[in-house]
Motif scaffolding. Structure first.
Motif, PDB file in Angstrom:
ATOM      1  N   ALA A 110       1.242  -1.234   0.096  1.00 43.58           N
ATOM      2  CA  ALA A 110       0.098  -0.319   0.184  1.00 43.58           C
ATOM      3  C   ALA A 110       1.260   1.172  -0.115  1.00 43.58           C
ATOM      4  CB  ALA A 110      -1.277   0.066   1.050  1.00 43.58           C
ATOM      5  N   ALA A 111       1.771   1.357   0.661  1.00 43.25           N
ATOM      6  CA  ALA A 111       2.714   2.592   0.875  1.00 43.25           C
ATOM      7  C   ALA A 111       3.100   2.521  -0.064  1.00 43.25           C
ATOM      8  CB  ALA A 111       3.876   2.136   2.222  1.00 43.25           C
ATOM      9  N   ILE A 136       3.985   5.279  -5.784  1.00 41.13           N
ATOM     10  CA  ILE A 136       5.046   5.915  -6.923  1.00 41.13           C
ATOM     11  C   ILE A 136       2.954   6.318  -7.878  1.00 41.13           C
ATOM     12  CG2 ILE A 136       3.949   4.605  -9.205  1.00 41.13           C
ATOM     13  CD1 ILE A 136       5.345   1.805  -7.593  1.00 41.13           C
ATOM     14  N   ARG A 137       2.248   6.437  -7.219  1.00 34.48           N
ATOM     15  CA  ARG A 137       1.145   7.171  -7.998  1.00 34.48           C
ATOM     16  C   ARG A 137       1.155   8.749  -7.676  1.00 34.48           C
ATOM     17  NH1 ARG A 137      -3.415   2.704  -6.106  1.00 34.48           N
ATOM     18  NH2 ARG A 137      -3.095   1.259  -8.187  1.00 34.48           N
ATOM     19  N   ALA A 138       2.018   9.250  -6.453  1.00 34.59           N
ATOM     20  CA  ALA A 138       1.980  10.464  -5.876  1.00 34.59           C
ATOM     21  C   ALA A 138       3.182  11.348  -6.789  1.00 34.59           C
ATOM     22  CB  ALA A 138       2.545  10.602  -4.426  1.00 34.59           C
ATOM     23  N   THR A 139       4.152  10.206  -7.071  1.00 39.19           N
ATOM     24  CA  THR A 139       5.112  11.162  -7.843  1.00 39.19           C
ATOM     25  C   THR A 139       5.254  10.436  -9.284  1.00 39.19           C
ATOM     26  OG1 THR A 139       6.153   8.960  -7.102  1.00 39.19           O
ATOM     27  CG2 THR A 139       6.814  10.621  -5.962  1.00 39.19           C
ATOM     28  N   ALA A 140       3.851   9.862  -9.839  1.00 38.69           N
ATOM     29  CA  ALA A 140       4.164   9.568 -11.606  1.00 38.69           C
ATOM     30  C   ALA A 140       5.623   8.935 -11.512  1.00 38.69           C
ATOM     31  CB  ALA A 140       3.856  10.451 -12.153  1.00 38.69           C
ATOM     32  N   ALA A 141       6.329   8.148 -11.057  1.00 36.94           N
ATOM     33  CA  ALA A 141       8.100   7.631 -11.024  1.00 36.94           C
ATOM     34  C   ALA A 141       7.368   6.475 -11.644  1.00 36.94           C
ATOM     35  CB  ALA A 141       8.878   7.010  -9.572  1.00 36.94           C
ATOM     36  N   ASP A 142       8.148   5.933 -12.711  1.00 35.09           N
ATOM     37  CA  ASP A 142       8.145   4.355 -13.692  1.00 35.09           C
ATOM     38  C   ASP A 142       9.504   3.712 -12.366  1.00 35.09           C
ATOM     39  OD1 ASP A 142      10.565   5.712 -14.078  1.00 35.09           O
ATOM     40  OD2 ASP A 142      10.265   5.731 -16.402  1.00 35.09           O
ATOM     41  N   PRO A 170      22.812  15.288  -0.314  1.00 30.37           N
ATOM     42  CA  PRO A 170      21.964  16.753  -0.867  1.00 30.37           C
ATOM     43  C   PRO A 170      22.339  17.251  -1.806  1.00 30.37           C
ATOM     44  CG  PRO A 170      23.602  16.468   0.808  1.00 30.37           C
ATOM     45  CD  PRO A 170      23.972  15.166  -0.219  1.00 30.37           C
ATOM     46  N   GLY A 171      21.179  17.627  -2.705  1.00 31.95           N
ATOM     47  CA  GLY A 171      20.643  18.276  -3.647  1.00 31.95           C
ATOM     48  C   GLY A 171      19.532  17.216  -4.660  1.00 31.95           C
ATOM     49  N   VAL A 172      19.936  15.782  -4.607  1.00 29.37           N
ATOM     50  CA  VAL A 172      19.185  14.976  -5.311  1.00 29.37           C
ATOM     51  C   VAL A 172      16.996  15.240  -5.410  1.00 29.37           C
ATOM     52  CG1 VAL A 172      18.519  12.990  -5.590  1.00 29.37           C
ATOM     53  CG2 VAL A 172      21.085  13.143  -5.090  1.00 29.37           C
ATOM     54  N   PRO A 173      16.621  15.982  -6.864  1.00 29.32           N
ATOM     55  CA  PRO A 173      15.306  16.314  -6.239  1.00 29.32           C
ATOM     56  C   PRO A 173      14.398  15.082  -6.164  1.00 29.32           C
ATOM     57  CG  PRO A 173      16.469  15.823  -8.586  1.00 29.32           C
ATOM     58  CD  PRO A 173      17.309  16.054  -7.690  1.00 29.32           C
ATOM     59  N   GLU A 174      13.192  15.478  -5.567  1.00 23.56           N
ATOM     60  CA  GLU A 174      12.475  13.818  -5.074  1.00 23.56           C
ATOM     61  C   GLU A 174      12.279  13.499  -5.906  1.00 23.56           C
ATOM     62  OE1 GLU A 174       7.771  13.829  -2.982  1.00 23.56           O
ATOM     63  OE2 GLU A 174       8.605  15.305  -4.306  1.00 23.56           O
ATOM     64  N   VAL A 175      12.172  13.463  -7.535  1.00 23.69           N
ATOM     65  CA  VAL A 175      12.043  12.910  -8.552  1.00 23.69           C
ATOM     66  C   VAL A 175      13.024  13.141  -9.635  1.00 23.69           C
ATOM     67  CG1 VAL A 175      10.688  11.867 -10.884  1.00 23.69           C
ATOM     68  CG2 VAL A 175       9.360  12.566  -8.519  1.00 23.69           C
ATOM     69  N   PHE A 176      14.077  12.031  -9.605  1.00 26.66           N
ATOM     70  CA  PHE A 176      14.995  12.150 -10.423  1.00 26.66           C
ATOM     71  C   PHE A 176      15.493  10.966 -11.511  1.00 26.66           C
ATOM     72  CE2 PHE A 176      16.066   9.512  -6.120  1.00 26.66           C
ATOM     73  CZ  PHE A 176      16.146   8.944  -7.012  1.00 26.66           C
ATOM     74  N   ARG A 177      16.843  11.436 -12.369  1.00 25.07           N
ATOM     75  CA  ARG A 177      16.751  10.351 -13.689  1.00 25.07           C
ATOM     76  C   ARG A 177      18.437   9.782 -12.332  1.00 25.07           C
ATOM     77  NH1 ARG A 177      15.780  11.935 -18.726  1.00 25.07           N
ATOM     78  NH2 ARG A 177      16.783   9.946 -19.672  1.00 25.07           N
ATOM     79  N   ARG A 186      11.714   8.417 -14.925  1.00 26.73           N
ATOM     80  CA  ARG A 186      10.798   9.154 -13.624  1.00 26.73           C
ATOM     81  C   ARG A 186      11.526   8.101 -12.011  1.00 26.73           C
ATOM     82  NH1 ARG A 186       8.069  14.024 -13.103  1.00 26.73           N
ATOM     83  NH2 ARG A 186       6.854  13.648 -11.449  1.00 26.73           N
ATOM     84  N   ILE A 187      12.506   8.695 -11.127  1.00 25.29           N
ATOM     85  CA  ILE A 187      12.180   8.096 -10.250  1.00 25.29           C
ATOM     86  C   ILE A 187      12.819   8.373  -8.996  1.00 25.29           C
ATOM     87  CG2 ILE A 187      14.938   6.154  -9.285  1.00 25.29           C
ATOM     88  CD1 ILE A 187      16.142   6.730 -12.032  1.00 25.29           C
ATOM     89  N   ALA A 188      11.989   7.673  -7.919  1.00 30.31           N
ATOM     90  CA  ALA A 188      12.049   8.203  -7.037  1.00 30.31           C
ATOM     91  C   ALA A 188      11.999   7.642  -6.327  1.00 30.31           C
ATOM     92  CB  ALA A 188      10.145   8.706  -6.153  1.00 30.31           C
ATOM     93  N   LEU A 189      12.418   7.911  -4.248  1.00 25.64           N
ATOM     94  CA  LEU A 189      12.723   6.858  -3.557  1.00 25.64           C
ATOM     95  C   LEU A 189      11.406   6.953  -2.245  1.00 25.64           C
ATOM     96  CD1 LEU A 189      15.591   8.830  -2.158  1.00 25.64           C
ATOM     97  CD2 LEU A 189      15.671   6.391  -3.494  1.00 25.64           C
ATOM     98  N   LEU A 190      11.131   6.220  -1.355  1.00 25.32           N
ATOM     99  CA  LEU A 190      10.139   5.528  -0.122  1.00 25.32           C
ATOM    100  C   LEU A 190      11.042   5.009   1.341  1.00 25.32           C
ATOM    101  CD1 LEU A 190       7.147   5.235   0.877  1.00 25.32           C
ATOM    102  CD2 LEU A 190       7.076   2.543   0.254  1.00 25.32           C
TER     103      LEU A 190
END
Length: 333
Positions: free
Chosen positions: A101-102, A107-113, A136-143, A193-197
């Motif tokens: 669920a988390a 994923i849906r909040a960030t539209a990450a692939d 530091p400095g890496v954005p919330e959604v990154f490459r 689009r890469i994101a973290l949990l």
């Protein structure tokens, strides 16, 4: 179609299999399918899987008539997956409660692939959290090039990806140990689009008899080098020039693996020396012309490129001295 396909290759893990399956099927998020691939398991895993499939329609079992290894077994499972997202997990590990669920919420909040996950390594009842730690400095959604360290643990279970990303990456599931290295690198290159949990979602069982970590270190390093060759072949297929930053990332990882493999204190010195020689040859063959990433990477490349075991030993000794100084009460820096 389910939101998530969980793909599990299964071979010789009868004592651990039920814990793995239960951790998936008892998640609060239920819009998923579990595709279990019986990789010609020599024990009762096939029968256990069939029993779960009888009781739960979300479970599908593929029985292979011969043992093909984790990579091709994952490929067989992926070929039948219908979920929007895919998570490749190992059959002797298990998921944290509420993880799915988390994951889907993030994923849906960030539209990450691709979503990177925190995990915990478990040995003898003790667990150690291994968080993803971008600088530091890496954005919330990154490459990928925003944070090359996203590749430092290439295990597939450290990330959930869209099914479309796996197709777009265009890399087959190779056989052999460390087959996740070229596969994960190709996914990172293709990801937009890469994101973290920041939550422990996965428990990784270490030290199990029969696992890859129990294999001889020198043989594992040889296979690691073979799989890294496939990384460079993938970059070649994209016609990237020698100075492309992605080639630099691949070489940074290869060099770091060489230093880690050569530093294992539980191995006899002749074995560590042989490992160093193997990685030095691989670096000269594949990575010498690629751009370094920072001063530390440039220095390690010079050491490995020299091919000199004694130069490496001097570098390692100097590093140990610097660490001791930093830890001392009067140390500087």
């Amino acid at each position: 179609m389910p939101a998530l396909s969980v793909i599990v290759p299964v071979h010789g893990v009868e004592p651990y299999l039920r814990q793995c399956l239960d951790s998936v099927l008892t998640q609060s998020f239920t819009d998923l399918e579990l595709i279990a691939v019986d990789d010609a398991s020599p024990d009762n895993c096939g029968q256990i899987l069939d029993g779960y499939a009888t009781r739960d329609p979300r479970v599908r079992v593929i029985h292979l008539d011969r043992n093909v290894g984790q990579g091709p077994a994952r490929g067989a499972g992926f070929a039948t997956a219908t979920g929007d997202y895919v998570w490749f997990i190992d059959s002797d590990d298990w998921l944290a409660e509420g993880a799915v669920a988390a994951i889907l919420d993030r994923i849906r909040a960030t539209a990450a692939d691709m979503l990177l996950l925190d995990s915990a390594f478990v040995a003898g009842g003790e667990s150690t959290v291994h968080p993803m730690q971008p600088p530091p400095g890496v954005p919330e959604v990154f490459r990928f090039l925003d944070w090359p360290g996203a590749f430092h643990n290439p295990a597939p279970w450290t990330r959930v990806v869209t099914r479309e990303l796996v197709v777009r990456a265009g890399l087959p599931f190779h056989p052999g140990w460390h087959q996740d290295v070229p596969f994960t690198f190709a996914l990172l290159v293709a990801a937009q689009r890469i994101a973290l949990l920041r939550r422990v979602c996965y428990f990784y069982r270490t030290g199990r008899p029969g696992s890859i970590t129990a294999k001889p270190a020198e043989a594992r390093c040889r296979m690691l080098i073979e799989q890294s060759r496939r990384v460079y072949e993938h970059l070649d297929s994209r016609r990237l020039p020698p100075d492309d930053p992605l080639r630099g990332v691949a070489t940074q990882w290869l060099v770091l693996r060489g230093f880690v493999g050569s530093a294992q204190p539980d191995l006899p010195a002749p074995v560590r020396r042989a490992i160093f020689a193997q990685f030095a040859a691989a670096y000269r063959r594949h990575g010498r012309a690629t751009p370094a990433i920072g001063l530390g990477d440039a220095v390690r490349r010079r050491v490995l490129g020299s091919g000199s075991w004694w130069t490496y030993r001097a570098y390692a000794a100097a590093g140990a001295t610097r660490r001791l100084i930093r830890r001392s009460p009067t140390g500087r820096g």
